[in-house]
Scaffold this motif. Structure first.
Motif, short mmCIF file in Angstrom:
data_model
loop_
_atom_site.label_atom_id
_atom_site.label_comp_id
_atom_site.label_asym_id
_atom_site.label_seq_id
_atom_site.Cartn_x
_atom_site.Cartn_y
_atom_site.Cartn_z
N ASP A 1 0.84 -1.19 0.00
CA ASP A 1 0.00 0.00 0.00
C ASP A 1 0.88 1.25 0.00
O ASP A 1 2.07 1.20 0.32
N ARG A 2 0.33 2.37 -0.35
CA ARG A 2 1.12 3.59 -0.51
C ARG A 2 1.63 4.13 0.83
O ARG A 2 2.60 4.89 0.85
N HIS A 3 1.03 3.70 1.93
CA HIS A 3 1.49 4.14 3.24
C HIS A 3 2.57 3.20 3.82
O HIS A 3 3.10 3.47 4.88
N SER B 1 2.25 0.25 5.13
CA SER B 1 1.74 -0.14 6.45
C SER B 1 2.27 -1.50 6.87
O SER B 1 2.29 -2.46 6.10
#
Length: 254
Positions: A46-48, A50
């Motif tokens: 994911d782009r974060h 996580s």
């Protein structure tokens, strides 16, 4: 062949400053030990980036996500070969010298360092072992991983200057190590036991064995209870106890 250890952590930068010095540093520089820290965030999608989320069922804290850990392990095994995979967590079996010697026989290890409230329980479907360094809770598995690596490095042939050092240390014989002294022979009224200055190697051996037995009996009765005492051990303990009784009687005599 060098032992290879891969570490999966969200703080891989913690390892190099510690492992590049002293005994582990010597093992690495000799090529006898290969340590590769890896950033778990590199295996997120994911782009974060996580690596944790809130627990199912509610509760405080966050739980390490399963899938990034699994991706990391599969990627490392694809690159470097199959490994024994170990989670460092307070719920694991307590680390001791027997386990260290067991793991020293492994060609490759992957160490997974948890954080927060721990890892998704399903991680145990993918790993081979879970190890704790004591009955207390740390912020993460990085320090336990360093401790395990340090203990392993000491067992690599040629790493210690004195190859007998690892044999004489605490826990190798099931006992705590005997007391050690160095120069000067007297400091501020505190003296080295005369037997160590005698040059009589047999007397020194017996003294060291006696003190190892006594120290373990007093400080770690749990370990002492598992030691198979020889006849010599029993004589040494009896002599120590008799000497202590005589000393106490002299101290209390009018």
């Amino acid at each position: 062949m060098a032992q290879s250890i891969d570490i999966i952590s969200i703080f891989p930068e913690m390892f190099d400053p510690v492992l590049r010095i002293s005994i582990t540093g010597r093992a690495i520089s000799k090529g006898a030990l290969v340590v590769r820290p890896h950033n778990l965030r590199d295996y997120t999608v994911d782009r974060h980036r996580s690596t944790d989320d809130s627990p199912y069922g509610g509760g405080s804290g966050m739980v390490m996500l399963l899938e990034p850990m699994v991706r990391a392990m599969k990627s490392l095994e694809a690159s470097y070969g199959q490994a024994r995979k170990i989670v460092l967590a307070p719920t694991g079996r307590p680390l001791n010298q027997k386990i260290v010697r067991e793991l020293a026989q492994e060609e490759r290890l992957i160490l997974l360092c948890g954080r927060y409230e721990g890892m998704d329980e399903r991680i145990h479907h993918y790993v081979d072992d879970e190890i704790a360094i004591g009955d207390f809770v740390l912020t993460g598995g990085e320090l336990p991983a360093m401790i395990l690596i340090d203990a392993l490095a000491r067992l690599i042939p040629g790493v210690l200057h004195n190859e007998h050092s690892s044999v004489d240390e605490s826990f190798e014989s099931g006992l705590l190590e005997y007391p050690q002294y160095s120069r000067p022979a007297e400091s501020d009224g505190l003296v080295v036991p005369p037997v160590l200055l005698s040059g009589n190697h047999e007397l020194i051996r017996r003294w060291r064995r006696q003190l190892a037995l006594v120290r373990t009996r007093e400080r770690r009765p749990d370990l002492f209870g598992m030691v198979a005492l020889s006849e010599e051990d029993r004589r040494l303990l009896a002599a120590w106890d008799a000497e202590r009784r005589d000393t106490q009687q002299e101290a209390t005599s009018p």
